[in-house]
Design an enzyme around this catalytic site. Structure first.
Site, PDB file in Angstrom:
ATOM      1  N   GLY A  88       0.821  -1.216   0.000  1.00 48.25           N
ATOM      2  CA  GLY A  88       0.000   0.000   0.000  1.00 48.25           C
ATOM      3  C   GLY A  88       0.848   1.257   0.000  1.00 48.25           C
ATOM      4  N   ARG A 154       0.175  -5.477  -4.957  1.00 44.31           N
ATOM      5  CA  ARG A 154       0.079  -6.568  -4.000  1.00 44.31           C
ATOM      6  C   ARG A 154       0.066  -7.866  -4.799  1.00 44.31           C
ATOM      7  NH1 ARG A 154      -0.938  -4.222   0.897  1.00 44.31           N
ATOM      8  NH2 ARG A 154      -2.279  -2.390   0.961  1.00 44.31           N
ATOM      9  N   ASP A 180       5.385  -5.241   5.896  1.00 45.03           N
ATOM     10  CA  ASP A 180       5.700  -6.560   6.455  1.00 45.03           C
ATOM     11  C   ASP A 180       5.678  -7.639   5.376  1.00 45.03           C
ATOM     12  OD1 ASP A 180       2.954  -6.102   6.239  1.00 45.03           O
ATOM     13  OD2 ASP A 180       2.454  -7.480   7.865  1.00 45.03           O
ATOM     14  N   GLY A 181       4.646  -7.603   4.518  1.00 41.56           N
ATOM     15  CA  GLY A 181       4.567  -8.591   3.442  1.00 41.56           C
ATOM     16  C   GLY A 181       5.769  -8.499   2.516  1.00 41.56           C
ATOM     17  N   THR A 208       5.048   1.524   6.231  1.00 37.53           N
ATOM     18  CA  THR A 208       3.706   1.142   6.671  1.00 37.53           C
ATOM     19  C   THR A 208       3.028   2.331   7.330  1.00 37.53           C
ATOM     20  OG1 THR A 208       2.580   0.075   8.542  1.00 37.53           O
ATOM     21  CG2 THR A 208       4.955  -0.027   8.568  1.00 37.53           C
ATOM     22  N   ASP A 210       0.346   2.037   8.826  1.00 32.87           N
ATOM     23  CA  ASP A 210      -0.242   1.484  10.060  1.00 32.87           C
ATOM     24  C   ASP A 210       0.767   1.484  11.206  1.00 32.87           C
ATOM     25  OD1 ASP A 210      -2.436   1.048   8.526  1.00 32.87           O
ATOM     26  OD2 ASP A 210      -2.322  -1.132   8.520  1.00 32.87           O
ATOM     27  N   ASP A 212       2.925  -0.724  11.872  1.00 35.52           N
ATOM     28  CA  ASP A 212       2.790  -2.033  12.533  1.00 35.52           C
ATOM     29  C   ASP A 212       4.021  -2.927  12.382  1.00 35.52           C
ATOM     30  OD1 ASP A 212       2.515  -2.519   9.839  1.00 35.52           O
ATOM     31  OD2 ASP A 212       0.586  -3.551   9.975  1.00 35.52           O
ATOM     32  N   MET A 253      -7.556   4.200   8.718  1.00 32.48           N
ATOM     33  CA  MET A 253      -6.907   2.930   8.411  1.00 32.48           C
ATOM     34  C   MET A 253      -6.235   2.358   9.659  1.00 32.48           C
ATOM     35  SD  MET A 253      -5.392   3.229   4.593  1.00 32.48           S
ATOM     36  CE  MET A 253      -6.497   3.097   3.192  1.00 32.48           C
ATOM     37  N   ARG A 255      -5.357  -1.892  10.101  1.00 32.78           N
ATOM     38  CA  ARG A 255      -5.939  -3.240  10.045  1.00 32.78           C
ATOM     39  C   ARG A 255      -5.870  -3.945  11.395  1.00 32.78           C
ATOM     40  NH1 ARG A 255      -2.696  -4.661   5.282  1.00 32.78           N
ATOM     41  NH2 ARG A 255      -4.024  -4.512   3.452  1.00 32.78           N
ATOM     42  N   TYR A 361      -8.100   6.573   1.822  1.00 32.49           N
ATOM     43  CA  TYR A 361      -6.830   6.666   1.089  1.00 32.49           C
ATOM     44  C   TYR A 361      -6.220   8.066   1.139  1.00 32.49           C
ATOM     45  CZ  TYR A 361      -8.167   2.128  -0.784  1.00 32.49           C
ATOM     46  OH  TYR A 361      -8.523   0.813  -0.897  1.00 32.49           O
ATOM     47  N   ILE A 363      -5.337   9.822   3.474  1.00 33.47           N
ATOM     48  CA  ILE A 363      -4.271  10.053   4.457  1.00 33.47           C
ATOM     49  C   ILE A 363      -2.939   9.458   4.020  1.00 33.47           C
ATOM     50  CG2 ILE A 363      -5.977  10.044   6.325  1.00 33.47           C
ATOM     51  CD1 ILE A 363      -4.649   7.434   7.345  1.00 33.47           C
TER      52      ILE A 363
END
Ligand SMILES: Nc1ncnc2c1ncn2[C@@H]1O[C@H](COP(=O)(O)OP(=O)(O)O)[C@@H](O)[C@H]1O
Ligand SMILES: O=P(O)(O)OC[C@H]1O[C@](O)(COP(=O)(O)O)[C@@H](O)[C@@H]1O
Ligand SMILES: [Mg+2]
Length: 439
Positions: A88, A154, A180-181, A208, A210, A212, A253, A255, A361, A363
């Site tokens: 993303g 992705r 991470d992915g 990221t 997020d 995370d 956002m 997850r 999106y 942000i």
């Protein structure tokens, strides 16, 4: 429990080439503002945590310092670097790309830098994306734009095919800007490289919104993203204060991690409830959201709920679908809450004017703010230093102001989330005055 061995960064071999940056660092030693090449950065940062390990100093878990080395592995004149952005979007991707290119060209004298288009998918020839030659001129003003000039994607790709492509293009270093992915993918690519006995380095700049990814400090672009989310909270506050029985819901956002919700709410310091994936809540009962919300609106005239998209998933039917990369598709918690709040206020015969904001999106597609731009540039420089010195299967990060090199398996072995027992969540509770437990 983390050990020193978990934090050892893999290298492709001894550094036998004198670095063009040697003169910048040859006289430097560790001080309050700089960590020398051979020094290490402590994983733990309190006396109690360190003491509890009961280990001698040289066995404590410590990170390698990020930064330039006196000697490097790759000969700059003969080195070719590839750059790819995956997953993303996030503010600052173009800043990172630009800083990588400038650092390689200006300081190391690496002339051959190419960009792969549209993530790992675009690296595989069958999907047919030509590489872009990245020059200082090409990247000159890209930092002014959001998104990534290279595009992203992705979806799984075969590491064998990716390494085939790297070999075909004579790439020595692959720099992966992704989440991470992407880092799990990078590790697989690194293993394929190792199994073929190739000297190709792979270094990541973690991305990221997020926030995370664990062990790397705050991720770049996060600050820009939550500042943008905070604008919607401000707008929600204005709307609900003007309405009769105003309730604003701002979905952001996040997850599995509620960092954006927490920071955006704290930036305004006037949200009434913050709901995040890490902290479960009930709708009904004494501490349930619905009665608390009704009371807050009758006491103060209005209320604003900041909702992370991954919050309250236990309250709604699970969605078994995943996206192309295997990430879980989340249930619509915002729709569910709007419905429940509407019914609850009707049952109470309490006036309600609901306003729903979904900055979505918006942000993550904005350019980085000045602070994030600085951070992006510095992370990119650290990544280039690591890669040129032959480090591989690693990402860069900044822990408590120290730049560090971190092995990819260490960052992909867990995820970073808001601790319900941590001081961030405590600050949120203090700011919103929502109860400690809403169950
Ligand atoms: N477990 C995994 N192993 C290998 N590659 C992965 C893995 N998870 C994701 N990837 C690949 O990394 C890329 C980006 O992953 P994605 O989860 O979409 O975003 P992000 O890297 O931001 O988390 C995709 O091409 C995806 O196929
Ligand atoms: O970009 P998509 O596929 O719509 O996914 C949206 C998701 O991407 C994120 O922005 C995170 O993306 P990454 O996993 O790429 O870091 C989440 O906050 C959001 O849930
Ligand atoms: Mg991800």
């Amino acid at each position: 429990m983390v050990t020193l061995a978990d934090l050892q960064v893999r290298t492709l071999g001894p550094c036998t080439v004198s670095s063009p940056l040697a003169m910048y660092v040859s006289e430097r030693e560790t001080n309050e503002y700089y960590v020398g090449e051979t020094d290490r950065i402590l994983y733990d940062d309190t006396v109690e945590l360190i003491t509890a390990r009961g280990l001698p100093l040289d066995e404590l878990p410590t990170f390698e310092a990020g930064g330039p080395r006196r000697s490097i592995f790759f000969d700059p004149a003969a080195t070719k670097v590839g750059v790819v952005t995956c997953g993303g979007l996030c503010p600052g991707l173009n800043d990172v790309i630009r800083a990588i290119v400038l650092e390689l060209h200006t300081h190391y004298g690496v002339r051959d830098v190419v960009g792969f288009q549209h993530g790992y998918a675009g690296m595989v020839e069958a999907n047919g994306h030509p590489v872009v030659q990245l020059t200082p001129e090409y990247v000159a003003r890209i930092n002014e734009r959001g998104g990534t000039i290279l595009g992203s994607s992705r979806g799984a790709q075969d590491p064998v095919a990716i390494v085939d492509r790297l070999v075909e293009l004579d790439i020595d270093i692959l720099l992966v800007i992704g989440g991470d992915g992407s880092m799990r993918g990078a590790h697989n690519i690194g293993r394929e490289i190792e199994s073929r006995g190739l000297s190709i380095g792979i270094v990541g700049v973690p991305k990221t919104i997020d926030n995370d990814i664990p062990h790397i400090g705050q991720s770049f672009g996060f600050s820009t993203a939550f500042a943008k989310a905070a604008e919607s909270i401000k707008a929600a506050r204005v709307e609900v204060e003007a309405a009769v029985g105003g309730v604003g819901i701002v979905k952001v956002m996040g997850r599995h991690a509620g960092f954006i919700a927490c920071y955006a709410a704290l930036a305004n310091h006037d949200a009434d409830f913050v709901l995040i994936p890490e902290v479960e809540f009930s709708l009904d009962g004494e501490n349930g959201l619905l009665p608390l919300l009704a009371r807050r609106v009758s006491e103060r005239g209005s209320a604003v709920i900041v909702l992370a998209e991954g919050a309250g998933q236990d309250l709604i039917p699970a969605d078994d679908r995943t996206d192309a990369s295997g990430n879980a598709v989340l249930g619509d918690i915002a729709g569910f809450l709007r419905d429940q709040i509407g019914k609850d206020f009707a049952n109470r015969s309490q006036p309600l004017t609901m306003r729903y904001f979904n900055p979505g999106y918006a942000i993550r597609s904005v350019p980085a703010d000045a602070s994030d731009s600085v951070y992006c540039a510095r992370l990119a420089q650290i990544a280039v230093h690591a890669a040129m010195s032959g480090r591989t299967d690693m990402v860069v990060g900044r822990r408590r102001h120290r730049f560090v090199n971190v092995p990819i398996p260490f960052v992909t072995s867990g995820s970073h989330s808001v601790s319900p027992d941590g001081d961030l969540w405590l600050s949120v509770l203090e700011s919103t005055a929502q109860p400690f437990s809403m169950r």
